[in-house]
Design a protein around this motif. Structure first.
Motif, PDB file in Angstrom:
ATOM      1  N   LEU A 304      83.151  -6.277  12.732  1.00 40.57           N
ATOM      2  CA  LEU A 304      82.171  -5.585  13.484  1.00 40.57           C
ATOM      3  C   LEU A 304      82.141  -3.809  13.119  1.00 40.57           C
ATOM      4  CD1 LEU A 304      83.880  -5.851  17.294  1.00 40.57           C
ATOM      5  CD2 LEU A 304      81.667  -5.927  16.472  1.00 40.57           C
ATOM      6  N   GLY A 305      83.189  -3.913  11.895  1.00 36.46           N
ATOM      7  CA  GLY A 305      82.928  -2.366  11.419  1.00 36.46           C
ATOM      8  C   GLY A 305      81.458  -2.220  11.108  1.00 36.46           C
ATOM      9  N   LYS A 325      83.515   3.681  13.077  1.00 37.17           N
ATOM     10  CA  LYS A 325      84.907   4.523  12.618  1.00 37.17           C
ATOM     11  C   LYS A 325      86.029   3.821  13.397  1.00 37.17           C
ATOM     12  CE  LYS A 325      83.340   8.278  13.686  1.00 37.17           C
ATOM     13  NZ  LYS A 325      83.353   9.799  13.086  1.00 37.17           N
ATOM     14  N   GLU A 326      85.901   3.234  14.951  1.00 37.52           N
ATOM     15  CA  GLU A 326      86.520   2.722  15.268  1.00 37.52           C
ATOM     16  C   GLU A 326      88.267   1.517  14.900  1.00 37.52           C
ATOM     17  OE1 GLU A 326      90.140   2.742  18.335  1.00 37.52           O
ATOM     18  OE2 GLU A 326      88.740   4.157  17.123  1.00 37.52           O
ATOM     19  N   ASN A 327      86.365   0.038  14.486  1.00 33.64           N
ATOM     20  CA  ASN A 327      86.720  -0.576  13.989  1.00 33.64           C
ATOM     21  C   ASN A 327      87.848  -0.718  12.611  1.00 33.64           C
ATOM     22  OD1 ASN A 327      85.815  -2.927  16.090  1.00 33.64           O
ATOM     23  ND2 ASN A 327      83.824  -1.494  15.811  1.00 33.64           N
ATOM     24  N   PHE A 328      87.084   0.372  12.020  1.00 31.91           N
ATOM     25  CA  PHE A 328      87.592   0.196  10.051  1.00 31.91           C
ATOM     26  C   PHE A 328      88.896   1.289  10.862  1.00 31.91           C
ATOM     27  CE2 PHE A 328      83.490   0.616   8.584  1.00 31.91           C
ATOM     28  CZ  PHE A 328      83.543  -0.585   8.351  1.00 31.91           C
ATOM     29  N   ARG A 329      88.858   1.849  11.804  1.00 32.20           N
ATOM     30  CA  ARG A 329      90.812   2.275  12.213  1.00 32.20           C
ATOM     31  C   ARG A 329      92.079   1.551  12.111  1.00 32.20           C
ATOM     32  NH1 ARG A 329      93.351   3.909  16.000  1.00 32.20           N
ATOM     33  NH2 ARG A 329      92.495   2.995  17.381  1.00 32.20           N
ATOM     34  N   ILE A 330      90.546   0.562  13.177  1.00 27.35           N
ATOM     35  CA  ILE A 330      91.838  -0.551  14.025  1.00 27.35           C
ATOM     36  C   ILE A 330      92.416  -1.324  12.665  1.00 27.35           C
ATOM     37  CG2 ILE A 330      92.498  -2.358  15.731  1.00 27.35           C
ATOM     38  CD1 ILE A 330      90.360  -0.836  17.387  1.00 27.35           C
ATOM     39  N   PHE A 348      86.923   4.262   6.838  1.00 25.56           N
ATOM     40  CA  PHE A 348      87.043   5.427   8.067  1.00 25.56           C
ATOM     41  C   PHE A 348      87.217   6.756   7.271  1.00 25.56           C
ATOM     42  CE2 PHE A 348      90.839   7.678  10.491  1.00 25.56           C
ATOM     43  CZ  PHE A 348      89.427   7.785  11.729  1.00 25.56           C
ATOM     44  N   TYR A 349      87.857   7.718   6.573  1.00 29.93           N
ATOM     45  CA  TYR A 349      88.024   8.527   6.118  1.00 29.93           C
ATOM     46  C   TYR A 349      86.420   9.192   5.950  1.00 29.93           C
ATOM     47  CZ  TYR A 349      93.266   8.789   7.096  1.00 29.93           C
ATOM     48  OH  TYR A 349      94.354   8.969   7.652  1.00 29.93           O
ATOM     49  N   PHE A 350      85.663   8.098   5.649  1.00 28.07           N
ATOM     50  CA  PHE A 350      84.435   8.152   5.013  1.00 28.07           C
ATOM     51  C   PHE A 350      83.602   8.235   5.804  1.00 28.07           C
ATOM     52  CE2 PHE A 350      80.542   7.593   3.235  1.00 28.07           C
ATOM     53  CZ  PHE A 350      80.241   8.297   1.519  1.00 28.07           C
ATOM     54  N   VAL A 360      92.247   9.827  -1.159  1.00 29.98           N
ATOM     55  CA  VAL A 360      93.280   9.263  -1.758  1.00 29.98           C
ATOM     56  C   VAL A 360      93.315   7.143  -2.164  1.00 29.98           C
ATOM     57  CG1 VAL A 360      95.676   8.566  -0.538  1.00 29.98           C
ATOM     58  CG2 VAL A 360      94.636  10.657  -1.164  1.00 29.98           C
ATOM     59  N   TYR A 361      92.224   6.582  -0.974  1.00 31.55           N
ATOM     60  CA  TYR A 361      93.011   5.014  -0.341  1.00 31.55           C
ATOM     61  C   TYR A 361      91.771   4.622  -1.417  1.00 31.55           C
ATOM     62  CZ  TYR A 361      94.981   5.611   4.011  1.00 31.55           C
ATOM     63  OH  TYR A 361      96.437   5.581   5.092  1.00 31.55           O
ATOM     64  N   LEU A 362      90.770   5.361  -1.706  1.00 36.22           N
ATOM     65  CA  LEU A 362      89.941   4.062  -2.965  1.00 36.22           C
ATOM     66  C   LEU A 362      90.671   4.169  -3.855  1.00 36.22           C
ATOM     67  CD1 LEU A 362      86.019   6.377  -1.618  1.00 36.22           C
ATOM     68  CD2 LEU A 362      86.932   3.862  -0.983  1.00 36.22           C
ATOM     69  N   GLU A 363      91.123   5.309  -4.704  1.00 33.63           N
ATOM     70  CA  GLU A 363      91.648   5.230  -5.569  1.00 33.63           C
ATOM     71  C   GLU A 363      92.923   3.939  -5.774  1.00 33.63           C
ATOM     72  OE1 GLU A 363      93.121   9.550  -6.460  1.00 33.63           O
ATOM     73  OE2 GLU A 363      90.939  10.032  -7.615  1.00 33.63           O
ATOM     74  N   SER A 364      93.471   4.283  -4.404  1.00 35.83           N
ATOM     75  CA  SER A 364      94.675   3.263  -5.009  1.00 35.83           C
ATOM     76  C   SER A 364      94.287   1.532  -4.837  1.00 35.83           C
ATOM     77  CB  SER A 364      95.641   3.071  -3.026  1.00 35.83           C
ATOM     78  OG  SER A 364      94.760   2.851  -2.343  1.00 35.83           O
ATOM     79  N   ILE A 365      93.120   1.818  -4.663  1.00 39.30           N
ATOM     80  CA  ILE A 365      92.434   0.038  -4.927  1.00 39.30           C
ATOM     81  C   ILE A 365      92.261  -0.340  -6.228  1.00 39.30           C
ATOM     82  CG2 ILE A 365      92.317  -0.176  -2.188  1.00 39.30           C
ATOM     83  CD1 ILE A 365      89.392   0.118  -2.067  1.00 39.30           C
TER      84      ILE A 365
END
Length: 541
Positions: A304-305, A325-330, A348-350, A360-365
């Protein structure tokens, strides 16, 4: 039991080996002895369910319940409720299960109502029915574990429950499939295959196990490897889930022939059909399906996101953006320790323009991004996030790593690429990007970016700012564009004075641009610059 070519064929043997296609074949051929009509119908419905054809199972149960036979078990309506449950018809499942008042079926009734509550996300009823579960019943333990699996996403807890049951029921090999599913959800695909192997050694014909094995191979290797598993062990036309996944593994091939008929039967069919429509540009059809979706898992929220994000981009729909954004956050919060969860939170943050958190999240993956298409998306998102936080050199490096021409033609990509070029003092490349742009609307945005950013940086970039405003004035005689041309032209003159340059080419170019304008002020500035050029040339002589 029957004889075929001098070989004994046993219906019970088919069941033990979970060869449900073979068992149903015997029933269809009326080759199973000592079965009443009711028994045959019950077996047919059971086998249909095991093969994933819940719609057929539902029809058989309805026919049995409408008959006047006293041989129909009192629990048949609960079996019908289960079929409705798997078909996603939760209201029907709840009504039918609630109507059963046979004491011997109370435990099954509770488990069905619990599953309905889970599917409809009714937390009050989930708590109510979960309290009714027995702490000693194996079936009730599994029902409780199903909540941890589908709603709480506590896959480690599920695996511990399966292990505890195996200590007293070592022959219950199905629990290894459940463990494999939990491991798969955790992204541990190798471990999932190992758990599956315990089960498939004695049950090589299990369609569900084979399907999960194919899904693991899809993630560990590629779609061809997944299809090889299905081709070797499954008959594509016999199982709806296999038919569905074969479309996924074939990158949407056959989607319109298979998926529409599975909507309402396979939960993911609706979402994957929507994804197919999005990929083929049929946005209205995709939107229609998306609006009918009721997400009940991280995966469905993820789809859905993605779907709402595509609609937001293509239709400039702010409501779709909010939903995306809401679906990505969930997904990110539910799957915080998984790769899928981190990707969702990054998105979501992007989309929320919280770029520091996105980085932070992108570099972690980064080390887990392997497929070329995923790498391009990753480089775009990280490149833009870095640029948005002022890290233009790093941002440029990632944006230049994108290889897909479709992505490189996206307006947002080009605007950020140009900004990175400018901020790295490489306005020549930025101007080249403008020259290669054919869409006038995008050209206007690019020119405004070049004009304003080059003006802010000044120095040698004043000339590119003047060029940009000059081109904009060809599109629209907007006063701000005229002011921009005048200011940047004076900037070119000032830069020439400060640097002591002897070359006057840039000044001559500015004069020509100013003289093309109709406003007297432009001609006055052009005249002043021309006098400076003439005087400079005289001094040099």
């Amino acid at each position: 039991m029957i004889l075929t070519n001098n070989t004994e064929v046993d219906f019970n043997k088919f069941l033990e080996e979970r060869d449900y296609v073979g068992a149903r074949t015997l029933l269809d051929a009326e080759q199973v002895d000592n079965l009443t009509d009711v028994d045959k119908s019950l077996w047919m419905a059971y086998l249909s369910s095991r093969l994933g054809n819940y719609d057929n199972a539902k029809d058989v149960y309805l026919e049995l319940l409408s008959s006047s036979s006293e041989d129909v078990p009192k629990s048949t309506n609960l079996f019908l409720a289960i079929a409705y449950l798997y078909l996603g018809q939760y209201n029907e499942a709840e009504q039918i299960a609630s109507s059963n008042d046979h004491e011997d079926s109370n435990e099954l009734k509770t488990r069905i109502l619990l599953q309905v509550a889970v599917k409809t996300r009714n937390e009050t009823k989930i708590a109510e029915y979960r309290q009714l579960l027995s702490e000693t019943s194996k079936e009730d333990k599994l029902a409780s574990s199903a909540i941890d699996f589908s709603i709480r996403h506590r896959y480690e807890d599920c695996i511990e429950t399966y292990k505890s049951i195996l200590t007293s029921d070592a022959d219950n090999l199905t629990l290894y499939v459940y463990s494999a599913m939990a491991l798969f959800k955790m992204g541990l695909h190798e471990e999932s295959l190992q758990a599956l192997s315990v089960y498939t050694q004695t049950n090589p014909g299990s369609t569900n196990a084979t399907n999960l094995q194919a899904c693991c191979m899809y993630h560990l290797r590629n779609n061809e490897a997944a299809l090889e598993v299905l081709d070797a062990q499954c008959t594509m036309n016999e199982n709806d889930l296999v038919r569905h996944n074969s479309v996924v593994f074939k990158n949407g091939e056959g989607a319109l022939q298979i998926l529409p008929g599975l909507v309402g039967q396979i939960p993911e069919a609706r979402t994957n059909l929507a994804v197919y429509y999005l990929k083929t540009g049929e946005l209205d059809l995709a939107a229609e399906l998306i609006n009918e979706m009721d997400a009940d898992s991280p995966h469905s929220h993820l789809v859905l996101g993605i779907s709402h994000a595509e609609l937001a981009k293509s239709k400039r729909d702010l409501t779709a953006l909010t939903k995306a954004k809401e679906n990505f956050r969930i997904v990110g919060q539910a799957e915080e320790n998984t790769l899928m969860g981190r990707q969702a939170m990054a998105q979501f943050y992007f989309m929320s323009r919280q770029f520091e958190d996105a980085i932070v999240y992108l570099e972690s993956i980064e080390e887990y991004v392997e497929e070329e298409e995923e790498q391009d998306t990753y480089h775009i998102n990280l490149g833009i996030s870095l640029a948005a936080t002022g890290k233009y050199e790093e941002g440029l490096s990632h944006l230049l790593s994108v290889s897909n021409n479709t992505y490189k033609s996206e307006p947002e990509y080009n605007l950020w690429l140009i900004k990175c070029y400018i901020m790295n003092n490489n306005a020549d490349e930025a101007w080249e990007c403008y020259l290669q742009t054919e869409d006038e609307r995008i050209s206007s945005e690019i020119l405004q970016l070049i004009g304003n950013d080059c003006y802010k940086l000044g120095g040698d970039l004043f000339l590119f700012s003047a060029r940009a405003f000059h081109e904009l004035l060809k599109m629209d005689s907007y006063q701000d564009y005229t002011d921009g041309l005048l200011g940047s032209s004076v900037g070119v003159l000032k830069n020439n004075l400060i640097s002591g340059e002897t070359e006057t080419d840039s000044l001559v170019e500015v004069v020509n641009m100013l003289e093309e304008q109709s406003q007297q002020k432009c001609h006055d500035v052009a005249s002043s610059i021309q006098k400076y050029i003439d005087g400079k040339c005289y001094l040099e002589y």
